[in-house]
Design an enzyme around this catalytic site. Structure first.
Site, mmCIF file in Angstrom:
data_model
loop_
_atom_site.group_PDB
_atom_site.id
_atom_site.type_symbol
_atom_site.label_atom_id
_atom_site.label_comp_id
_atom_site.label_asym_id
_atom_site.label_seq_id
_atom_site.Cartn_x
_atom_site.Cartn_y
_atom_site.Cartn_z
ATOM 1 N N ASP A 1 16.529 113.157 15.012
ATOM 2 C CA ASP A 1 17.972 112.487 14.879
ATOM 3 C C ASP A 1 17.623 110.940 15.048
ATOM 4 O OD1 ASP A 1 20.650 111.994 14.403
ATOM 5 O OD2 ASP A 1 21.305 112.442 16.117
ATOM 6 N N HIS B 1 17.946 109.516 9.668
ATOM 7 C CA HIS B 1 18.630 108.648 8.945
ATOM 8 C C HIS B 1 17.910 107.486 8.424
ATOM 9 C CE1 HIS B 1 22.270 110.673 10.514
ATOM 10 N NE2 HIS B 1 21.579 110.828 11.567
ATOM 11 N N LEU B 2 17.725 107.481 7.256
ATOM 12 C CA LEU B 2 16.803 106.217 6.475
ATOM 13 C C LEU B 2 17.792 105.105 6.136
ATOM 14 C CD1 LEU B 2 14.195 108.086 4.342
ATOM 15 C CD2 LEU B 2 13.980 107.308 6.719
ATOM 16 N N ARG B 3 19.044 105.495 6.204
ATOM 17 C CA ARG B 3 19.836 104.342 5.971
ATOM 18 C C ARG B 3 20.278 103.604 4.583
ATOM 19 N NH1 ARG B 3 22.765 105.541 10.636
ATOM 20 N NH2 ARG B 3 21.684 104.757 12.352
ATOM 21 N N HIS C 1 19.423 101.088 14.542
ATOM 22 C CA HIS C 1 20.323 100.318 14.473
ATOM 23 C C HIS C 1 19.898 98.728 14.565
ATOM 24 C CE1 HIS C 1 23.620 102.825 14.237
ATOM 25 N NE2 HIS C 1 23.368 103.566 15.504
ATOM 26 N N HIS D 1 27.141 119.103 11.984
ATOM 27 C CA HIS D 1 27.312 118.323 13.221
ATOM 28 C C HIS D 1 28.508 118.732 13.768
ATOM 29 C CE1 HIS D 1 27.748 114.301 14.861
ATOM 30 N NE2 HIS D 1 28.903 114.527 15.109
#
Length: 428
Positions: free
Chosen positions: A305, A62-64, A309, A179
């Site tokens: 994964d 997740h590179l956001r 945050h 998922h």
């Protein structure tokens, strides 16, 4: 640029290699592998005592960016990947706006070209806005450069929509990254449903919440013939379902994370929200089943994964905290612990990060074959270091491994023939 990697233990499962060799790189290609290679006008990389592997590939990052740059962006995330020994990452589509159209995919690719230091392969959303109601324009996503489709972070609840997604994805030979979570069963659970959830007073998520969706997507894969890849497998029942499906010839693959391989739900007793992840850390019998499945090839690969945050999302009450672990920079030492303990062979470990994920994506990576792309991961298997989050390149410091010592860390990461990380420092 020419590089000559000298005297390392070359472990390349794609070519069944495990011996001390030299590797000659010119520009972005591997020119030659062999013993006592001599070449002029090149940078010599002394790799004696180190493992020289094909560039590690992470199927699940997740590179956001766009939308959540305060958690991570492509600049920081790709540097974290390079520091973690990864040369290629697949970035998940749960951004804002969601990566469900060519405009967002083009933006990600351009940002990766300008700011990134590793190969970034975008994964497009299965459904528009990841709402699970209407299919994304799959042909458009394929043409824009997506390598897979996923609503990761959210399960596709509607079986009919997942069936249609598989049928369309099959036309373009795109895998569906699933998922697997039944939200009606997981509800507002925080941790694995079992002894420790009861003991510590935290709401549980049953193993069945994962397994019923794994079963559904295996059945749909059998129906459609589409490629289905089960993300972050965490339960014994899921492993057995995947095992049976493979025996029956279903086109299914699977991944497991380092944290699900080495941690059990016992650690939730610290009430440290960095142990909160979805799917949750499971009990010992599930962890043992995951390791057995990985050893046997039922589970194909290891994926991080990586879910970074900001501090506020984790520095709060457990039930209020976000799910996720920042995993790119600890994946190699954490999972190599299993190799050092004799629980996983070195060959199988390297395979799970290289040729297996490359074959799932059907990309020309994951090997050290002469003529191929010069993506190389060099590991110091004897280096002992403590996980220091303050030194992370990722913006996410959320890891349950903080302060722990591990043996075996990345020494150098070479991407397309360029040294991007060496001995603890990003070089670009």
């Amino acid at each position: 640029m020419r590089l000559l990697v000298k005297g390392g233990r070359v472990v390349d499962p794609a070519n069944d290699l495990d011996k001390v060799l030299d590797i000659l790189v010119e520009d972005d290609k591997i020119v030659e592998t062999g013993q006592n290679i001599y070449a002029e006008d090149c940078i010599i990389i002394e790799a004696h005592g180190k493992l020289v592997c094909p560039g590690f590939i992470d199927l699940h990052t997740h590179l956001r960016e766009p939308g959540f740059e305060y958690k991570e962006d492509i600049y920081s995330g790709t540097r974290a990947a390079a520091a973690g020994g990864f040369t290629t990452v697949c970035c998940m589509p749960n951004t804002d706006p969601v990566a469900d159209n060519k405009t967002v995919i083009s933006f990600i690719k351009e940002q990766a070209r300008v700011k990134g230091v590793v190969n970034v392969l975008p994964v497009g959303a299965i459904s528009k806005k990841q709402e699970g109601q209407e299919l994304s324009p799959i042909a458009e996503l394929f043409q824009a450069g997506c390598v897979a489709l996923s609503d990761d972070g959210r399960p596709v609840r509607r079986a009919d929509l997942m069936r249609y997604a598989m049928e369309y994805a099959k036309m373009f030979d795109l895998p569906i990254f699933s998922h697997c979570e039944d939200r009606d069963l997981s509800g507002d659970g925080q941790v694995h449903e079992g002894f420790y959830s009861t003991y510590y007073g935290l709401k549980g998520i049953p193993a069945a919440a994962e397994e019923v969706m794994v079963a559904r997507d295996i059945i749909l894969s059998q129906l459609t013939g589409a490629k289905v890849h089960i993300c972050h497998v965490s339960t014994r029942g899921s492993v057995e379902l995947i095992r049976r499906a493979k025996e029956e010839g279903v086109n299914v693959t699977a991944e497991v994370t380092p944290h699900h391989l080495v941690l059990t739900d016992e650690v939730i007793g610290s009430y440290d929200a960095d142990t909160k992840v979805n799917p949750p850390l499971r009990s010992r019998e599930h962890v043992e089943a995951l390791l057995k499945g990985l050893n046997e090839g039922v589970i194909d690969c290891i994926a991080t994964d990586h879910a970074p945050h900001e501090r506020e999302a984790k520095d709060c009450e457990y039930n209020m905290a976000a799910f996720g672990i920042s995993g790119l920079e600890t994946a190699i030492p954490v999972s190599m612990k299993l190799v050092h303990e004799g629980k996983l062979s070195l060959k199988r470990w390297v395979e799970a990060y290289t040729v297996k994920p490359a074959s799932i994506l059907n990309i020309d990576r994951g090997s050290l074959t002469p003529g191929g792309k010069a993506d190389i991961t060099i590991i110091d298997p004897e280096l002992i270091k403590t996980v220091e989050v303050e030194k992370f390149y990722s913006r996410g410091w959320n890891t349950p491994f903080k302060g722990m010592k591990f043996k075996g860390w990345p020494f150098m990461t070479i991407v397309n023939g360029k040294i991007v990380f060496e001995d603890g420092e990003i070089k670009v």
